[in-house]
Design a protein around this motif. Structure first.
Motif, PDB file in Angstrom:
ATOM      1  N   GLY A 248       0.817  -1.196   0.000  1.00 37.32           N
ATOM      2  CA  GLY A 248       0.000   0.000   0.000  1.00 37.32           C
ATOM      3  C   GLY A 248       0.856   1.253   0.000  1.00 37.32           C
ATOM      4  O   GLY A 248       2.080   1.203  -0.072  1.00 37.32           O
ATOM      5  N   ILE A 249       0.201   2.385   0.105  1.00 37.25           N
ATOM      6  CA  ILE A 249       0.895   3.671   0.103  1.00 37.25           C
ATOM      7  C   ILE A 249       0.230   4.576   1.132  1.00 37.25           C
ATOM      8  O   ILE A 249      -0.994   4.662   1.205  1.00 37.25           O
ATOM      9  N   ARG A 250       1.048   5.226   1.926  1.00 31.52           N
ATOM     10  CA  ARG A 250       0.520   6.207   2.860  1.00 31.52           C
ATOM     11  C   ARG A 250       0.500   7.560   2.141  1.00 31.52           C
ATOM     12  O   ARG A 250       1.541   8.129   1.828  1.00 31.52           O
ATOM     13  N   VAL A 251      -0.694   8.038   1.897  1.00 31.21           N
ATOM     14  CA  VAL A 251      -0.841   9.257   1.114  1.00 31.21           C
ATOM     15  C   VAL A 251      -0.564  10.466   1.996  1.00 31.21           C
ATOM     16  O   VAL A 251      -1.241  10.689   2.995  1.00 31.21           O
ATOM     17  N   LYS A 252       0.457  11.230   1.625  1.00 28.41           N
ATOM     18  CA  LYS A 252       0.800  12.445   2.358  1.00 28.41           C
ATOM     19  C   LYS A 252       0.339  13.671   1.589  1.00 28.41           C
ATOM     20  O   LYS A 252      -0.431  14.467   2.065  1.00 28.41           O
ATOM     21  N   GLU A 253       0.854  13.799   0.383  1.00 29.04           N
ATOM     22  CA  GLU A 253       0.477  14.928  -0.454  1.00 29.04           C
ATOM     23  C   GLU A 253      -0.333  14.413  -1.637  1.00 29.04           C
ATOM     24  O   GLU A 253       0.005  13.399  -2.233  1.00 29.04           O
ATOM     25  N   VAL A 254      -1.404  15.105  -1.955  1.00 22.39           N
ATOM     26  CA  VAL A 254      -2.242  14.698  -3.076  1.00 22.39           C
ATOM     27  C   VAL A 254      -2.363  15.866  -4.043  1.00 22.39           C
ATOM     28  O   VAL A 254      -2.124  17.019  -3.701  1.00 22.39           O
ATOM     29  N   ASN A 255      -2.743  15.515  -5.270  1.00 24.29           N
ATOM     30  CA  ASN A 255      -2.995  16.546  -6.279  1.00 24.29           C
ATOM     31  C   ASN A 255      -4.128  17.446  -5.785  1.00 24.29           C
ATOM     32  O   ASN A 255      -5.237  16.965  -5.537  1.00 24.29           O
ATOM     33  N   PRO A 256      -3.879  18.745  -5.604  1.00 23.05           N
ATOM     34  CA  PRO A 256      -4.934  19.618  -5.075  1.00 23.05           C
ATOM     35  C   PRO A 256      -6.121  19.781  -6.023  1.00 23.05           C
ATOM     36  O   PRO A 256      -7.203  20.136  -5.586  1.00 23.05           O
ATOM     37  N   PRO A 316      12.275   0.580  -1.189  1.00 19.72           N
ATOM     38  CA  PRO A 316      11.726   0.812   0.154  1.00 19.72           C
ATOM     39  C   PRO A 316      10.291   1.331   0.140  1.00 19.72           C
ATOM     40  O   PRO A 316       9.567   1.168   1.114  1.00 19.72           O
ATOM     41  N   THR A 317       9.860   1.982  -0.957  1.00 19.38           N
ATOM     42  CA  THR A 317       8.476   2.435  -1.068  1.00 19.38           C
ATOM     43  C   THR A 317       7.832   1.794  -2.291  1.00 19.38           C
ATOM     44  O   THR A 317       8.508   1.157  -3.094  1.00 19.38           O
ATOM     45  N   SER A 318       6.536   2.003  -2.426  1.00 21.30           N
ATOM     46  CA  SER A 318       5.804   1.397  -3.544  1.00 21.30           C
ATOM     47  C   SER A 318       5.473   2.380  -4.651  1.00 21.30           C
ATOM     48  O   SER A 318       4.702   2.058  -5.555  1.00 21.30           O
ATOM     49  N   TYR A 319       6.013   3.591  -4.598  1.00 17.75           N
ATOM     50  CA  TYR A 319       5.761   4.545  -5.673  1.00 17.75           C
ATOM     51  C   TYR A 319       6.414   4.070  -6.967  1.00 17.75           C
ATOM     52  O   TYR A 319       7.546   3.568  -6.965  1.00 17.75           O
ATOM     53  N   LEU A 320       5.721   4.246  -8.077  1.00 15.12           N
ATOM     54  CA  LEU A 320       6.260   3.798  -9.363  1.00 15.12           C
ATOM     55  C   LEU A 320       7.538   4.538  -9.733  1.00 15.12           C
ATOM     56  O   LEU A 320       8.333   4.052 -10.536  1.00 15.12           O
ATOM     57  N   LYS A 336      16.790  -1.520  -7.906  1.00 23.34           N
ATOM     58  CA  LYS A 336      15.655  -1.568  -6.986  1.00 23.34           C
ATOM     59  C   LYS A 336      14.398  -1.087  -7.696  1.00 23.34           C
ATOM     60  O   LYS A 336      14.397  -0.041  -8.340  1.00 23.34           O
ATOM     61  N   LEU A 337      13.336  -1.884  -7.562  1.00 26.16           N
ATOM     62  CA  LEU A 337      12.054  -1.601  -8.211  1.00 26.16           C
ATOM     63  C   LEU A 337      10.927  -1.750  -7.200  1.00 26.16           C
ATOM     64  O   LEU A 337      11.029  -2.565  -6.275  1.00 26.16           O
ATOM     65  N   PRO A 338       9.836  -0.990  -7.341  1.00 28.29           N
ATOM     66  CA  PRO A 338       8.707  -1.131  -6.414  1.00 28.29           C
ATOM     67  C   PRO A 338       8.010  -2.482  -6.579  1.00 28.29           C
ATOM     68  O   PRO A 338       7.931  -3.021  -7.683  1.00 28.29           O
ATOM     69  N   THR A 339       7.539  -3.021  -5.480  1.00 33.10           N
ATOM     70  CA  THR A 339       6.817  -4.291  -5.508  1.00 33.10           C
ATOM     71  C   THR A 339       5.379  -4.059  -5.958  1.00 33.10           C
ATOM     72  O   THR A 339       4.696  -3.166  -5.444  1.00 33.10           O
ATOM     73  N   ALA A 390      12.816 -12.159  -6.618  1.00 35.38           N
ATOM     74  CA  ALA A 390      13.364 -10.988  -5.923  1.00 35.38           C
ATOM     75  C   ALA A 390      12.300 -10.248  -5.120  1.00 35.38           C
ATOM     76  O   ALA A 390      12.609  -9.254  -4.446  1.00 35.38           O
ATOM     77  N   GLY A 391      11.045 -10.704  -5.191  1.00 35.94           N
ATOM     78  CA  GLY A 391       9.974 -10.061  -4.440  1.00 35.94           C
ATOM     79  C   GLY A 391       9.439  -8.798  -5.080  1.00 35.94           C
ATOM     80  O   GLY A 391       8.751  -8.007  -4.427  1.00 35.94           O
ATOM     81  N   ILE A 392       9.722  -8.591  -6.364  1.00 33.54           N
ATOM     82  CA  ILE A 392       9.270  -7.380  -7.069  1.00 33.54           C
ATOM     83  C   ILE A 392       7.911  -7.588  -7.715  1.00 33.54           C
ATOM     84  O   ILE A 392       7.051  -6.712  -7.676  1.00 33.54           O
TER      85      ILE A 392
END
Length: 482
Positions: A248-256, A316-320, A336-339, A390-392
């Motif tokens: 998942g992703i913890r959304v901090k900043e979003v498109n206003p 370390p994160t899932s962002y593309l 390193k690639l997002p899973t 590799a878990g990707i």
């Protein structure tokens, strides 16, 4: 005759036609009938061409934020793809309004819409008038020709603002009520849908042709009362729950200012703009000076990169956009690639984001660029196997060949941002070049892959070393007895 005719009548010598060519003077009576006809024909062609150019330019400026699926994707040779753009259970917005496949779900919308209005303590007529006032502006979010073509094949009439405002009100209130309860444990019971229907409705809400302008949702929840947490927070959590990543992703900043839910999702999974190197920034600036736009360069596939001792690890994160390359010990490297979880829902989301980016005139090609980068790594099914190990990639779609075929088919005609991941690609290419130019590195990698690639080869090497050692000891003791 002093006045000139509209099409092709000779003009005074000082007057130019549209293309800038001086026409014959009126005193020239020696022109043949055929020449006069040619002049008239030339002017008509020029007028037609310039008018068409203006219309095409204006049409480009009016590209809607909720377009129809591009023809190239809709007519794909893969028979499964067209079905991944059409809603399964429920229609949202004008494109699929009134179609027989969605009549049963359509009947349930009014009940949910009434509940949202009651719970938000608002008046239906007030909400309708707010939307009706903005409808001419909201109509521009859609392909207007497609709206009336899809709407009513019997009357062939254009959908009125009144009808469109009614659709916005009904679908918007239903959508907000669904978002409000879908994440709750007893959400399916409250909403009156089966778990199977709930899963399909959630997929339907992120299809490109099944979107409502986000402005409609804001108009509907702006004055809502007793909504804790706020409706904007609930929408953010709802979108984040549909990110196709196991962590998942913890959304901090979003498109206003998202155009719609699919655009919102695009911003969430990208997290930040696709990485562009300083060199590529300069190249893009030089593009305006006539030096040319950089071209997209693919990486070697996974199988080839393993030959030069490049390993793969999840980011370390899932962002593309979280793709990086790290050299290790001067001889090896780690990409390193997002899973991501590969299943039917993930592919539907990717395809609709590809369709949206293909139609977006802002040239935000983040998802397309990511898919093309991944496609360059996946040439065969064993590349998928390596990324799985590799878990990707987490494959819930089918055979490894099916996953490889999905990327190869979808990405074959996509045009990514040529500057995307340029730093990563340059680092990988530099590593590959150093490997091919150094014999010691080649020998090191060959030995490592031959003798240390698996426990069995390591055990065989260990046994051989022990055997040689014992033979040497036995020979020594026979020559030099104790």
């Amino acid at each position: 005759m002093e006045n000139n005719a509209i099409a092709g009548t000779p003009t005074p010598p000082s007057t130019n036609n549209i293309a800038g060519t001086t026409t014959p003077p009126p005193s020239n009576n020696n022109a043949t009938k055929g020449e006069s006809s040619n002049d008239e024909h030339l002017i008509d062609i020029d007028t037609l061409v310039w008018n068409d150019t203006d219309e095409a330019s204006n049409a480009r400026e009016r590209t809607p934020s909720i377009p129809k699926i591009p023809t190239a994707l809709r007519n794909s040779q893969n028979q499964k793809l067209p079905g991944w753009f059409k809603p399964n259970v429920i229609s949202i917005g004008p494109y699929y309004y009134g179609q027989k496949d969605y009549q049963e779900a359509q009947k349930l919308k009014s009940g949910h819409a009434k509940k949202f209005i009651e719970e938000s303590q608002q008046e239906k007529d007030v909400l309708y008038l707010k939307i009706k006032k903005k409808t001419p502006e909201l109509r521009k979010c859609y392909d207007n020709k497609a709206i009336w073509e899809c709407y009513d094949n019997k009357t062939k009439g254009e959908m009125s603002d009144r009808k469109l405002a009614t659709i916005f009100l009904l679908d918007g209130c239903f959508l907000l009520h669904f978002i409000n309860y879908s994440s709750k444990k007893d959400g399916s019971d409250i909403l009156g849908f089966t778990n199977h229907e709930m899963a399909h409705i959630k997929e339907d809400l992120f299809l490109l042709e099944n979107q409502l302008p986000y402005k409609v949702l804001k108009l509907l929840f702006k004055d809502a009362k007793n909504s804790k947490p706020s409706m904007e927070e609930k929408i953010k959590d709802f979108v984040a729950s549909h990110v196709p990543f196991p962590r998942g992703i913890r959304v901090k900043e979003v498109n206003p200012k998202p155009c719609h839910l699919l655009h919102y999702l695009q911003g969430v999974i990208l997290g930040k703009p696709v990485t562009i190197s300083p060199t590529q920034k300069q190249d893009e600036e030089d593009d305006g000076r006539g030096r040319g736009r950089p071209e997209w360069h693919s990486c070697e596939n996974v199988h080839e990169l393993r030959k030069v001792d490049i390993h793969f690890k999840s980011s370390p994160t899932s962002y593309l956009t979280d793709i990086s390359f790290e050299p290790l010990f001067g001889t090896t490297g780690c990409l390193k690639l997002p899973t991501i979880s590969m299943n039917a829902s993930t592919m539907i989301i990717f395809l609709n984001l590809v369709a949206f980016e293909s139609s977006d005139t802002t040239n935000n090609l983040g998802v397309i660029s990511y898919l093309c980068f991944l496609d360059s790594l996946i040439a065969r099914w064993d590349d998928v196997k390596e990324l799985q190990a590799a878990g990707i990639l987490r494959n819930f779609f089918g055979e490894q060949r099916d996953v490889a075929q999905f990327f190869n088919n979808v990405c074959s005609k996509l045009v990514p941002n040529p500057s995307a991941y340029e730093d990563v690609k340059l680092q990988i290419q530099s590593h590959v070049d150093r490997h091919h130019n150094c014999r010691l590195r080649k020998w090191h990698v060959q030995c490592k892959q031959k003798y240390f690639s698996s426990p069995w080869s390591l055990m065989a090497l260990t046994a051989a070393v022990i055997g040689l050692s014992l033979t040497a000891i036995q020979t020594y003791t026979s020559v030099f007895p104790l």
